[in-house]
Enzyme design. Structure first.
Site, PDB file in Angstrom:
ATOM      1  N   ASN A  13      -6.843  -2.943  -5.731  1.00  0.00           N
ATOM      2  CA  ASN A  13      -5.642  -2.417  -5.084  1.00  0.00           C
ATOM      3  C   ASN A  13      -5.278  -3.373  -3.953  1.00  0.00           C
ATOM      4  O   ASN A  13      -5.912  -3.366  -2.904  1.00  0.00           O
ATOM      5  CB  ASN A  13      -5.941  -1.003  -4.543  1.00  0.00           C
ATOM      6  N   TRP A  14      -4.260  -4.187  -4.203  1.00  0.00           N
ATOM      7  CA  TRP A  14      -3.927  -5.220  -3.214  1.00  0.00           C
ATOM      8  C   TRP A  14      -3.149  -4.672  -2.028  1.00  0.00           C
ATOM      9  O   TRP A  14      -2.917  -5.384  -1.055  1.00  0.00           O
ATOM     10  CB  TRP A  14      -3.135  -6.343  -3.892  1.00  0.00           C
ATOM     11  N   LYS A  15      -2.687  -3.434  -2.141  1.00  0.00           N
ATOM     12  CA  LYS A  15      -1.890  -2.825  -1.062  1.00  0.00           C
ATOM     13  C   LYS A  15      -0.715  -3.756  -0.733  1.00  0.00           C
ATOM     14  O   LYS A  15      -0.183  -4.394  -1.633  1.00  0.00           O
ATOM     15  CB  LYS A  15      -2.774  -2.508   0.149  1.00  0.00           C
ATOM     16  N   HIS A 103      -2.959   8.002  -3.478  1.00  0.00           N
ATOM     17  CA  HIS A 103      -3.843   7.254  -2.576  1.00  0.00           C
ATOM     18  C   HIS A 103      -3.755   7.878  -1.184  1.00  0.00           C
ATOM     19  O   HIS A 103      -2.688   8.332  -0.764  1.00  0.00           O
ATOM     20  CB  HIS A 103      -3.429   5.780  -2.536  1.00  0.00           C
ATOM     21  N   GLU A 105      -3.537   6.636   1.637  1.00  0.00           N
ATOM     22  CA  GLU A 105      -2.514   6.049   2.520  1.00  0.00           C
ATOM     23  C   GLU A 105      -1.146   6.634   2.206  1.00  0.00           C
ATOM     24  O   GLU A 105      -0.328   6.847   3.098  1.00  0.00           O
ATOM     25  CB  GLU A 105      -2.532   4.515   2.390  1.00  0.00           C
ATOM     26  N   GLU A 175     -12.379   8.563  -3.219  1.00  0.00           N
ATOM     27  CA  GLU A 175     -12.333   7.643  -2.085  1.00  0.00           C
ATOM     28  C   GLU A 175     -12.445   8.415  -0.772  1.00  0.00           C
ATOM     29  O   GLU A 175     -11.445   8.960  -0.284  1.00  0.00           O
ATOM     30  CB  GLU A 175     -11.002   6.882  -2.078  1.00  0.00           C
ATOM     31  N   GLY A 181     -11.417   0.713   4.110  1.00  0.00           N
ATOM     32  CA  GLY A 181     -11.060  -0.355   5.048  1.00  0.00           C
ATOM     33  C   GLY A 181     -11.893  -0.365   6.318  1.00  0.00           C
ATOM     34  O   GLY A 181     -11.563  -1.051   7.282  1.00  0.00           O
ATOM     35  N   SER A 221     -14.490   0.484   0.839  1.00  0.00           N
ATOM     36  CA  SER A 221     -15.327  -0.636   1.294  1.00  0.00           C
ATOM     37  C   SER A 221     -16.334  -1.096   0.240  1.00  0.00           C
ATOM     38  O   SER A 221     -17.485  -1.408   0.564  1.00  0.00           O
ATOM     39  CB  SER A 221     -16.041  -0.285   2.611  1.00  0.00           C
ATOM     40  N   GLY A 242     -10.155  -2.320  -2.399  1.00  0.00           N
ATOM     41  CA  GLY A 242      -9.031  -2.778  -1.593  1.00  0.00           C
ATOM     42  C   GLY A 242      -9.293  -4.174  -1.060  1.00  0.00           C
ATOM     43  O   GLY A 242      -9.127  -5.171  -1.771  1.00  0.00           O
ATOM     44  N   GLY A 243      -9.753  -4.255   0.190  1.00  0.00           N
ATOM     45  CA  GLY A 243      -9.922  -5.535   0.880  1.00  0.00           C
ATOM     46  C   GLY A 243     -10.631  -6.610   0.059  1.00  0.00           C
ATOM     47  O   GLY A 243     -10.157  -7.752  -0.022  1.00  0.00           O
TER      48      GLY A 243
HETATM   49  P1  PGA Z   1     -11.102  -0.816   0.749  1.00  0.00           P
HETATM   50  O1  PGA Z   1      -9.872   0.040   0.115  1.00  0.00           O
HETATM   51  O2  PGA Z   1     -11.887  -1.341  -0.415  1.00  0.00           O
HETATM   52  O3  PGA Z   1     -10.431  -1.899   1.558  1.00  0.00           O
HETATM   53  O4  PGA Z   1     -11.885   0.129   1.579  1.00  0.00           O
HETATM   54  C1  PGA Z   1     -10.069   0.900  -0.971  1.00  0.00           C
HETATM   55  C2  PGA Z   1      -8.787   1.598  -1.313  1.00  0.00           C
HETATM   56  O5  PGA Z   1      -8.027   1.949  -0.407  1.00  0.00           O
HETATM   57  O6  PGA Z   1      -8.509   1.837  -2.499  1.00  0.00           O
END
Ligand code: PGA
Length: 263
Positions: A13-15, A103, A105, A175, A181, A221, A242-243
């Site tokens: 997930n590149w956001k 998600h 966010e 999650e 993050g 993470s 994500g990251g």
């Molecule tokens: P993260 O993000 O790996 O940076 O914690 C995961 C996500 O939001 O799907």
């Protein structure tokens, strides 16, 4: 190890990161790092921002790269006066296979509730794509002991209205919000416990066959180091990353469960 019947799904997930040039470079590097056998053992999807989708689709298809194209969200309507939104049909036209929905966010920053998440999920399935339904608790909810109640509610509300066959092909991503993050990860045992709960709720909703088939990812993470322990759990069928998915080396390392070390 997850059941052999469930092919693990590692999703990046590149956001709101990578413009379309960076996106092209990233998938090209990823395809160079992952060989055919690795991509046969594990399904890999990338979820770039909307502006990159067409470029990434073109690279994946013209170079016959076995990585699935994913999106990060969408509207529920097929078309209409919804300034700034993107419809599921538009995504399906780009051969998008997976769409992340709900998600944290989107839920927390953009105020998307269970009802809207379900509407979007149904629209994604109607358009022939597969949803990745995100669920998970805040730190306060974990400390208050209400993780199970929240995840139970989010899974029921999110998957409402799907047939058992549609549930079987869906993906649920557990999650914990406090792990996204932050560099803090749930222990593999804690993640497994919630994934077991998700599978039992799916069983109640859609029956034993759907529960045995549905894939449940862990997200929060995930790194090349902790993915090994997470993927050793029987009910964790993949990761939503994500990251660490922004760097092709580390994402390739995660997709191979740390066997291909990140530089
Ligand atoms: P993260 O993000 O790996 O940076 O914690 C995961 C996500 O939001 O799907």
């Amino acid at each position: 190890m997850p059941s052999a019947a469930r092919r693990p799904l590692i999703s990046g997930n590149w956001k709101m990161n990578h413009n379309h040039f960076e996106a092209i470079q990233s998938v090209q590097k990823l395809s160079y790092l992952l060989d055919k056998d690795e991509l046969a053992a594990v399904e890999v999807s990338v979820h770039p921002p909307f502006t990159d989708l067409r470029s990434v689709q073109t690279v994946l298809e013209s170079d016959h790269i076995d990585i699935a194209l994913g999106a990060q969200h969408c509207h529920f309507a097929d078309k209409g006066a919804f300034t700034g939104e993107v419809s599921p049909l538009m995504l399906a036209k780009l051969n998008v296979r997976y769409v992340i929905v709900g998600h944290s966010e989107r839920r927390e920053v953009f105020g998307e509730g269970d009802e809207l998440v379900n509407k979007k999920l149904l629209a994604i399935v109607r358009a022939g794509m597969l949803p990745i339904l995100c669920v998970g608790e805040t730190l306060a909810e974990r400390e208050a002991g209400t993780t199970g109640r929240k995840v139970d509610r989010q899974v029921r509300a999110g998957l409402a209205g799907l047939s058992p066959e549609q549930v079987a092909t869906a993906v649920v991503a557990y999650e914990p919000i406090w792990a996204i993050g932050t560099g803090r990860t749930a222990t593999a045992a804690d993640a497994q416990e919630v994934c077991v709960l998700v599978r039992s709720v799916v069983k109640e909703l859609a029956g034993a066959d759907a529960a045995a088939a549905v894939r449940i990812q862990y997200g929060g993470s995930v790194t090349p180091d902790n993915v090994v322990g997470l993927m050793a759990e029987p009910d964790i069928d993949g990761a939503l990353v994500g990251g660490a998915s922004l760097d092709a080396d580390s994402f390739a390392a995660i997709a191979t469960y740390g066997q291909r070390g990140a530089d």
